[in-house]
Design a protein around this motif. Sequence first.
Motif, PDB file in Angstrom:
ATOM      1  N   TRP A  96       0.821  -1.208   0.000  1.00 28.92           N
ATOM      2  CA  TRP A  96       0.000   0.000   0.000  1.00 28.92           C
ATOM      3  C   TRP A  96       0.851   1.252   0.000  1.00 28.92           C
ATOM      4  O   TRP A  96       0.461   2.276  -0.561  1.00 28.92           O
ATOM      5  N   ARG A 125      -4.371  -8.402   3.086  1.00 25.84           N
ATOM      6  CA  ARG A 125      -4.399  -7.116   3.767  1.00 25.84           C
ATOM      7  C   ARG A 125      -4.350  -7.379   5.270  1.00 25.84           C
ATOM      8  O   ARG A 125      -4.929  -8.357   5.758  1.00 25.84           O
ATOM      9  N   TRP A 250      -1.671  -3.561   2.725  1.00 30.08           N
ATOM     10  CA  TRP A 250      -1.967  -4.642   1.785  1.00 30.08           C
ATOM     11  C   TRP A 250      -0.791  -4.849   0.845  1.00 30.08           C
ATOM     12  O   TRP A 250       0.105  -4.008   0.719  1.00 30.08           O
ATOM     13  N   GLN A 303      -6.101  -0.984  -6.615  1.00 27.27           N
ATOM     14  CA  GLN A 303      -4.964  -0.076  -6.445  1.00 27.27           C
ATOM     15  C   GLN A 303      -5.363   1.364  -6.756  1.00 27.27           C
ATOM     16  O   GLN A 303      -5.070   2.284  -5.974  1.00 27.27           O
ATOM     17  N   GLN A 306      -7.548   2.773  -4.088  1.00 28.03           N
ATOM     18  CA  GLN A 306      -6.791   3.133  -2.900  1.00 28.03           C
ATOM     19  C   GLN A 306      -6.055   4.455  -3.088  1.00 28.03           C
ATOM     20  O   GLN A 306      -6.013   5.288  -2.174  1.00 28.03           O
TER      21      GLN A 306
END
Length: 322
Positions: A96, A125, A250, A303, A306
């Motif tokens: 992340w 995650r 994650w 992705q 996020q």
Amino acid sequence: MHRRNLIGGAAALALLGSMGAHAQPGDWPSRPIRLVSPFAAGSTSDTSARFIAQHLSTALGQPVTVENFPGADGRLGMMQAKNAPADGYTMVLGSWTNLAVNAVLIKDMPYDPVKDFKPVAGIGRSMLGVAVSGQSPITTWQELVAAAKKKPGELNYGNFATGYRLATEWFSHLAGIRFTYVPYRATGQMNTDLAGRQIDVAMDGVTSMSAMAKSGQLRLLAVTGEQRHPEFPNVPTLKEFYPDYTVYGWSSLMVRTEVPDAIAERVAAEVQKIMSSPEGKDFARRAGSDLLLRNTDRMREFQVQQINTFKRVAEAAGMKPE
């Protein structure tokens, strides 16, 4: 006519030579593979890298060796992978931090986490935890907030990656508190200093703090998941105090964008088998991790989602790229 045939033959040979520079899916893998870990050995993400590497070695019939390149918020490791040939023999464990948060908080990024890399498969995650020393007079989340409000900016907060900094700034914004940040290169020294009270508080993956928390060296005050951590059922979630707050670290296995889809798809299938196996599920459970088994397209959607979420969080907390 003869001259055109010669030119056509030369062009065909050049094309074949160019194709040969990349791994052909039918021949892959024919030699050892390296898995770049942009994290320090022993960290939550690095533990995942080593678990995946061990089982991929068996599944693919070739050694998969983990190489650690910690530092610079994951940029060192990502650049190792970016500068390697796009032949499928170098993979990188993205997180992340280096796949989403860096895109929001780092100026002049040396790599583009979306354009330069493609996800192979999501891994998992994991919850994060906020902790103090086991010797600290602070014993609850409420006491930490009260202490931080009493002395704004005086509590020292260990920080070793942009992801944790963003997660901390988010709850600090919601709680109306602030800390003085102490930078660390990796998690190990940070947690040692936290236990020894060289710093007052820190955030890390629960897995990285687990052993020291169970031994009493550290005291977990809160975790960041949607529900409480199964190994620490008495520790509240931050969501219990701030309903909109949920953060997970994650990870996803990544390759260069130019790597043939057939190679990425084969690795994705093997990762799915590994993490869906009883051993994989047990590994995830012990890590306090939820499986994040998503293929290339679904992982890319996650992705990008996020990145957009972290942009909103950074704006709300007043954080700008540095």
